[in-house]
Design a protein around this motif. Structure first.
Motif, mmCIF file in Angstrom:
data_model
loop_
_atom_site.group_PDB
_atom_site.id
_atom_site.type_symbol
_atom_site.label_atom_id
_atom_site.label_comp_id
_atom_site.label_asym_id
_atom_site.label_seq_id
_atom_site.Cartn_x
_atom_site.Cartn_y
_atom_site.Cartn_z
ATOM 1 N N ASP A 179 -10.780 16.601 -13.545
ATOM 2 C CA ASP A 179 -10.106 15.936 -12.425
ATOM 3 C C ASP A 179 -10.381 14.433 -12.373
ATOM 4 O O ASP A 179 -9.752 13.724 -11.607
ATOM 5 N N ASP A 180 -11.296 13.928 -13.214
ATOM 6 C CA ASP A 180 -11.720 12.531 -13.079
ATOM 7 C C ASP A 180 -10.650 11.530 -13.503
ATOM 8 O O ASP A 180 -10.292 10.640 -12.741
ATOM 9 N N MET A 181 -10.123 11.635 -14.696
ATOM 10 C CA MET A 181 -9.096 10.680 -15.132
ATOM 11 C C MET A 181 -7.853 10.766 -14.264
ATOM 12 O O MET A 181 -7.327 9.726 -13.847
ATOM 13 N N PRO A 182 -7.373 11.959 -13.917
ATOM 14 C CA PRO A 182 -6.247 12.008 -12.977
ATOM 15 C C PRO A 182 -6.575 11.337 -11.633
ATOM 16 O O PRO A 182 -5.713 10.707 -11.029
ATOM 17 N N ALA A 183 -7.821 11.451 -11.177
ATOM 18 C CA ALA A 183 -8.220 10.803 -9.923
ATOM 19 C C ALA A 183 -8.109 9.286 -10.046
ATOM 20 O O ALA A 183 -7.669 8.607 -9.110
ATOM 21 N N HIS A 184 -8.498 8.732 -11.200
ATOM 22 C CA HIS A 184 -8.375 7.286 -11.408
ATOM 23 C C HIS A 184 -6.906 6.854 -11.399
ATOM 24 O O HIS A 184 -6.558 5.820 -10.819
ATOM 25 N N ILE A 185 -6.057 7.642 -12.029
ATOM 26 C CA ILE A 185 -4.629 7.311 -12.061
ATOM 27 C C ILE A 185 -4.036 7.361 -10.653
ATOM 28 O O ILE A 185 -3.333 6.438 -10.229
ATOM 29 N N LYS A 186 -4.339 8.412 -9.902
ATOM 30 C CA LYS A 186 -3.834 8.543 -8.526
ATOM 31 C C LYS A 186 -4.317 7.381 -7.666
ATOM 32 O O LYS A 186 -3.556 6.820 -6.867
ATOM 33 N N SER A 187 -5.573 7.012 -7.840
ATOM 34 C CA SER A 187 -6.137 5.902 -7.080
ATOM 35 C C SER A 187 -5.381 4.606 -7.368
ATOM 36 O O SER A 187 -5.070 3.836 -6.452
ATOM 37 N N SER A 188 -5.081 4.357 -8.647
ATOM 38 C CA SER A 188 -4.336 3.144 -8.993
ATOM 39 C C SER A 188 -2.902 3.187 -8.478
ATOM 40 O O SER A 188 -2.367 2.167 -8.034
ATOM 41 N N LEU A 189 -2.275 4.340 -8.521
ATOM 42 C CA LEU A 189 -0.902 4.449 -8.023
ATOM 43 C C LEU A 189 -0.814 4.210 -6.521
ATOM 44 O O LEU A 189 0.108 3.558 -6.037
ATOM 45 N N LEU A 190 -1.767 4.752 -5.781
ATOM 46 C CA LEU A 190 -1.734 4.639 -4.320
ATOM 47 C C LEU A 190 -2.402 3.363 -3.805
ATOM 48 O O LEU A 190 -1.984 2.815 -2.802
ATOM 49 N N GLY A 191 -3.457 2.928 -4.457
ATOM 50 C CA GLY A 191 -4.098 1.675 -4.088
ATOM 51 C C GLY A 191 -5.451 1.836 -3.440
ATOM 52 O O GLY A 191 -5.827 2.913 -2.963
ATOM 53 N N SER A 192 -6.183 0.726 -3.425
ATOM 54 C CA SER A 192 -7.544 0.714 -2.893
ATOM 55 C C SER A 192 -7.674 -0.055 -1.587
ATOM 56 O O SER A 192 -8.763 -0.143 -1.033
ATOM 57 N N SER A 193 -6.561 -0.633 -1.084
ATOM 58 C CA SER A 193 -6.653 -1.329 0.196
ATOM 59 C C SER A 193 -5.306 -1.348 0.906
ATOM 60 O O SER A 193 -4.254 -1.218 0.279
ATOM 61 N N ILE A 194 -5.395 -1.525 2.216
ATOM 62 C CA ILE A 194 -4.208 -1.699 3.057
ATOM 63 C C ILE A 194 -4.513 -2.797 4.068
ATOM 64 O O ILE A 194 -5.676 -3.044 4.397
ATOM 65 N N THR A 195 -3.484 -3.430 4.560
ATOM 66 C CA THR A 195 -3.619 -4.419 5.630
ATOM 67 C C THR A 195 -2.637 -4.045 6.735
ATOM 68 O O THR A 195 -1.473 -3.750 6.457
ATOM 69 N N ILE A 196 -3.136 -4.037 7.959
ATOM 70 C CA ILE A 196 -2.323 -3.662 9.119
ATOM 71 C C ILE A 196 -2.419 -4.786 10.150
ATOM 72 O O ILE A 196 -3.523 -5.212 10.505
ATOM 73 N N PRO A 197 -1.289 -5.268 10.679
ATOM 74 C CA PRO A 197 -1.337 -6.249 11.752
ATOM 75 C C PRO A 197 -1.944 -5.644 13.024
ATOM 76 O O PRO A 197 -1.805 -4.435 13.274
ATOM 77 N N ILE A 198 -2.596 -6.475 13.793
ATOM 78 C CA ILE A 198 -3.065 -6.112 15.137
ATOM 79 C C ILE A 198 -2.252 -6.948 16.113
ATOM 80 O O ILE A 198 -2.178 -8.173 15.973
ATOM 81 N N THR A 199 -1.639 -6.287 17.093
ATOM 82 C CA THR A 199 -0.807 -6.969 18.071
ATOM 83 C C THR A 199 -1.166 -6.471 19.465
ATOM 84 O O THR A 199 -1.136 -5.268 19.725
ATOM 85 N N ASN A 200 -1.538 -7.401 20.326
ATOM 86 C CA ASN A 200 -1.852 -7.078 21.726
ATOM 87 C C ASN A 200 -2.818 -5.902 21.857
ATOM 88 O O ASN A 200 -2.599 -4.971 22.629
ATOM 89 N N GLY A 201 -3.878 -5.938 21.075
ATOM 90 C CA GLY A 201 -4.948 -4.966 21.213
ATOM 91 C C GLY A 201 -4.738 -3.632 20.543
ATOM 92 O O GLY A 201 -5.496 -2.689 20.785
ATOM 93 N N LYS A 202 -3.714 -3.516 19.697
ATOM 94 C CA LYS A 202 -3.444 -2.243 19.020
ATOM 95 C C LYS A 202 -3.070 -2.494 17.570
ATOM 96 O O LYS A 202 -2.491 -3.532 17.237
ATOM 97 N N LEU A 203 -3.359 -1.497 16.723
ATOM 98 C CA LEU A 203 -2.845 -1.561 15.359
ATOM 99 C C LEU A 203 -1.333 -1.458 15.424
ATOM 100 O O LEU A 203 -0.791 -0.613 16.139
ATOM 101 N N SER A 204 -0.647 -2.309 14.680
ATOM 102 C CA SER A 204 0.821 -2.323 14.710
ATOM 103 C C SER A 204 1.386 -1.313 13.717
ATOM 104 O O SER A 204 2.191 -1.646 12.856
#
Length: 141
Positions: free
Chosen positions: A87-112
């Motif tokens: 499962d290790d190499m497939p896990a690396h491929i899935k990780s690269s396809l989906l990504g290692s980070s996300i960014t979400i705006p915060i607006t008026n005290g809530k995640l947007s």
């Protein structure tokens, strides 16, 4: 400009996709004080991923796991990185396809996030350790 950064350790989770939005919100200082900002979530692993998707119907998480398992197969003869299990190499491929980070705006005290959006941890190993996230918030207020 204000900033905060924190590492959190998620508990060990089974293979699959897990909704972790509340873990992230609970890890940062009160978000309701932030009028305009950005939240970044980074996972410090190469066999798990972070993504945003459906937060309501758990069937979506099950279907996501099924899709990736059918399209990134274990035990392929051409894999040379096989020391840590099938499962290790497939896990690396899935990780690269989906990504290692996300960014979400915060607006008026809530995640947007949209009404049906939540943050997923994609756990791609059969036997995984707990996972470390780095959560960074940058805000104007």
């Amino acid at each position: 400009m204000h900033s905060q950064q924190k590492e959190i350790l998620l508990p060990k989770l089974n293979r699959g996709f897990h909704l972790i939005t509340e873990h992230i919100i609970n890890a940062i200082e009160p978000i309701y004080n932030i009028k305009i900002g950005l939240l970044n979530v980074f996972i410090k692993h190469t066999s798990a991923s972070i993504t945003i998707n459906e937060n309501s119907d758990p069937c979506v998480r099950k279907d996501m796991e099924e899709y990736f398992n059918r399209n990134v197969l274990e035990g392929e003869a051409y894999y040379s990185h096989v020391y840590e299990g099938l499962d290790d190499m497939p896990a690396h491929i899935k990780s690269s396809l989906l990504g290692s980070s996300i960014t979400i705006p915060i607006t008026n005290g809530k995640l947007s996030l949209g009404i049906w959006q939540g943050v997923y941890l994609g756990e791609h190993r059969n036997i995984a350790s707990s996972r470390t996230l780095v959560i960074t918030v940058l805000s104007a207020t």
